[in-house]
Design a protein around this motif. Structure first.
Motif, PDB file in Angstrom:
ATOM      1  N   GLY A  45     -60.976  78.326 -80.213  1.00  0.00           N
ATOM      2  CA  GLY A  45     -60.636  79.605 -80.823  1.00  0.00           C
ATOM      3  C   GLY A  45     -61.627  80.706 -80.490  1.00  0.00           C
ATOM      4  N   SER A  46     -62.859  80.331 -80.184  1.00  0.00           N
ATOM      5  CA  SER A  46     -63.873  81.326 -79.827  1.00  0.00           C
ATOM      6  C   SER A  46     -63.867  81.641 -78.333  1.00  0.00           C
ATOM      7  N   GLY A  47     -62.969  81.000 -77.574  1.00  0.00           N
ATOM      8  CA  GLY A  47     -62.842  81.289 -76.155  1.00  0.00           C
ATOM      9  C   GLY A  47     -63.637  80.390 -75.229  1.00  0.00           C
ATOM     10  N   ARG A  48     -64.288  79.383 -75.771  1.00  0.00           N
ATOM     11  CA  ARG A  48     -65.079  78.477 -74.945  1.00  0.00           C
ATOM     12  C   ARG A  48     -64.172  77.466 -74.249  1.00  0.00           C
ATOM     13  N   LEU A  49     -64.373  77.283 -72.951  1.00  0.00           N
ATOM     14  CA  LEU A  49     -63.570  76.371 -72.147  1.00  0.00           C
ATOM     15  C   LEU A  49     -64.351  75.084 -71.905  1.00  0.00           C
ATOM     16  N   ARG A  50     -63.679  73.945 -72.125  1.00  0.00           N
ATOM     17  CA  ARG A  50     -64.292  72.635 -71.882  1.00  0.00           C
ATOM     18  C   ARG A  50     -63.349  71.794 -71.042  1.00  0.00           C
ATOM     19  N   GLN A  51     -63.918  71.106 -70.070  1.00  0.00           N
ATOM     20  CA  GLN A  51     -63.145  70.172 -69.252  1.00  0.00           C
ATOM     21  C   GLN A  51     -62.932  68.883 -70.046  1.00  0.00           C
ATOM     22  N   LEU A  52     -61.806  68.227 -69.826  1.00  0.00           N
ATOM     23  CA  LEU A  52     -61.484  66.992 -70.542  1.00  0.00           C
ATOM     24  C   LEU A  52     -61.319  65.835 -69.565  1.00  0.00           C
ATOM     25  N   THR A  53     -61.545  64.645 -70.072  1.00  0.00           N
ATOM     26  CA  THR A  53     -61.267  63.435 -69.299  1.00  0.00           C
ATOM     27  C   THR A  53     -59.768  63.173 -69.372  1.00  0.00           C
ATOM     28  N   PRO A  54     -59.205  62.387 -68.472  1.00  0.00           N
ATOM     29  CA  PRO A  54     -57.747  62.168 -68.456  1.00  0.00           C
ATOM     30  C   PRO A  54     -57.245  61.197 -69.529  1.00  0.00           C
ATOM     31  N   ASP A  55     -58.056  60.892 -70.528  1.00  0.00           N
ATOM     32  CA  ASP A  55     -57.662  59.953 -71.578  1.00  0.00           C
ATOM     33  C   ASP A  55     -56.721  60.570 -72.617  1.00  0.00           C
ATOM     34  N   TYR A  56     -56.662  61.878 -72.710  1.00  0.00           N
ATOM     35  CA  TYR A  56     -55.941  62.559 -73.785  1.00  0.00           C
ATOM     36  C   TYR A  56     -54.488  62.813 -73.394  1.00  0.00           C
ATOM     37  N   PHE A  57     -53.621  62.953 -74.426  1.00  0.00           N
ATOM     38  CA  PHE A  57     -52.194  63.161 -74.148  1.00  0.00           C
ATOM     39  C   PHE A  57     -51.475  63.718 -75.367  1.00  0.00           C
ATOM     40  N   PHE A  58     -50.303  64.272 -75.093  1.00  0.00           N
ATOM     41  CA  PHE A  58     -49.323  64.721 -76.079  1.00  0.00           C
ATOM     42  C   PHE A  58     -48.004  64.178 -75.555  1.00  0.00           C
ATOM     43  N   LYS A  59     -47.467  63.166 -76.219  1.00  0.00           N
ATOM     44  CA  LYS A  59     -46.339  62.408 -75.659  1.00  0.00           C
ATOM     45  C   LYS A  59     -45.107  62.496 -76.557  1.00  0.00           C
ATOM     46  N   ILE A  60     -43.997  62.889 -75.938  1.00  0.00           N
ATOM     47  CA  ILE A  60     -42.693  62.862 -76.600  1.00  0.00           C
ATOM     48  C   ILE A  60     -41.914  61.707 -75.989  1.00  0.00           C
ATOM     49  N   ASN A  61     -41.504  60.787 -76.845  1.00  0.00           N
ATOM     50  CA  ASN A  61     -40.743  59.628 -76.393  1.00  0.00           C
ATOM     51  C   ASN A  61     -39.516  59.498 -77.297  1.00  0.00           C
ATOM     52  N   GLY A  62     -38.486  60.265 -76.978  1.00  0.00           N
ATOM     53  CA  GLY A  62     -37.287  60.271 -77.814  1.00  0.00           C
ATOM     54  C   GLY A  62     -37.565  60.936 -79.143  1.00  0.00           C
ATOM     55  N   ASP A  63     -37.471  60.172 -80.226  1.00  0.00           N
ATOM     56  CA  ASP A  63     -37.705  60.735 -81.559  1.00  0.00           C
ATOM     57  C   ASP A  63     -39.126  60.473 -82.069  1.00  0.00           C
ATOM     58  N   THR A  64     -40.050  60.131 -81.180  1.00  0.00           N
ATOM     59  CA  THR A  64     -41.431  59.836 -81.565  1.00  0.00           C
ATOM     60  C   THR A  64     -42.395  60.777 -80.860  1.00  0.00           C
ATOM     61  N   LEU A  65     -43.318  61.324 -81.638  1.00  0.00           N
ATOM     62  CA  LEU A  65     -44.396  62.157 -81.114  1.00  0.00           C
ATOM     63  C   LEU A  65     -45.695  61.382 -81.283  1.00  0.00           C
ATOM     64  N   LYS A  66     -46.424  61.231 -80.199  1.00  0.00           N
ATOM     65  CA  LYS A  66     -47.718  60.562 -80.252  1.00  0.00           C
ATOM     66  C   LYS A  66     -48.738  61.500 -79.611  1.00  0.00           C
ATOM     67  N   THR A  67     -49.790  61.815 -80.352  1.00  0.00           N
ATOM     68  CA  THR A  67     -50.819  62.716 -79.830  1.00  0.00           C
ATOM     69  C   THR A  67     -52.182  62.070 -79.905  1.00  0.00           C
ATOM     70  N   TYR A  68     -52.952  62.333 -78.891  1.00  0.00           N
ATOM     71  CA  TYR A  68     -54.362  61.961 -78.863  1.00  0.00           C
ATOM     72  C   TYR A  68     -55.070  63.097 -78.140  1.00  0.00           C
ATOM     73  N   LEU A  69     -55.423  64.129 -78.926  1.00  0.00           N
ATOM     74  CA  LEU A  69     -56.029  65.331 -78.389  1.00  0.00           C
ATOM     75  C   LEU A  69     -57.336  65.621 -79.099  1.00  0.00           C
ATOM     76  N   PRO A  70     -58.356  66.043 -78.371  1.00  0.00           N
ATOM     77  CA  PRO A  70     -59.625  66.382 -79.017  1.00  0.00           C
ATOM     78  C   PRO A  70     -59.530  67.751 -79.685  1.00  0.00           C
ATOM     79  N   TYR A  71     -60.463  68.018 -80.565  1.00  0.00           N
ATOM     80  CA  TYR A  71     -60.533  69.321 -81.216  1.00  0.00           C
ATOM     81  C   TYR A  71     -61.977  69.795 -81.207  1.00  0.00           C
ATOM     82  N   PHE A  72     -62.181  71.002 -80.742  1.00  0.00           N
ATOM     83  CA  PHE A  72     -63.473  71.665 -80.810  1.00  0.00           C
ATOM     84  C   PHE A  72     -63.216  73.026 -81.428  1.00  0.00           C
TER      85      PHE A  72
END
Length: 153
Positions: A45-72
């Motif tokens: 929110g303060s405008g700081r950019l951070r690179q992420l590892t490829p471990d994170y995701f936001f997944k839609i699989n039909g009627d299921t939402l699965k998220t694994y996202l970091p928060y800073f």
């Protein structure tokens, strides 16, 4: 000289055909609700950019939402469990809407309904697979992620 011009024409045609195929693939996985957004970086929110590892995701699989996202960023209430600091959950209780956006894009809105602090995700997906995800929670400062969308395996 003729061969060079002919080669350039064919390469332009191949690139356009490849872009059209990519657009059809993106539309198909969105219609089937079978895709995963993989973030490459996060902007706080303060405008700081951070690179992420490829471990994170936001997944839609039909009627299921699965998220694994970091928060800073700034949270207005502290989580009881430190592993709840990011967006890490699975739910089937959400509202999912799709609309056509500008510049060959699709806009997906997902609103969770079963969490203590409900979150609204807005995912903008372009025909080439690039995407932008904004997470807006009632107890956290908004953050955004940029990355790519791929078909679920």
């Amino acid at each position: 000289m003729k061969y060079i011009l002919l080669a350039l024409c064919f390469s332009g045609f191949a690139a356009r055909t490849q872009a059209q195929d990519s657009a059809k693939t993106i539309k198909a996985v969105l219609d089937a609700k079978q895709y995963t957004f993989v973030p490459l970086n996060i902007t706080t929110g303060s405008g700081r950019l951070r690179q992420l590892t490829p471990d994170y995701f936001f997944k839609i699989n039909g009627d299921t939402l699965k998220t694994y996202l970091p928060y800073f960023g700034r949270a207005y209430t502290a989580p009881i469990n430190p592993s709840d600091a990011g967006f890490n959950f699975t739910t089937t209780d959400f509202i999912y809407t799709t609309s056509k956006g500008k510049r060959n894009s699709y806009i997906i809105n997902v609103k969770t309904k079963d969490k203590v602090y409900n979150t609204e995700f807005t995912l903008t997906i372009y025909d080439n697979g690039n995407a932008y995800l904004r997470a807006n929670s009632s107890n956290k400062q908004p953050v955004s992620y940029t990355g790519n969308v791929k078909e679920n395996e």
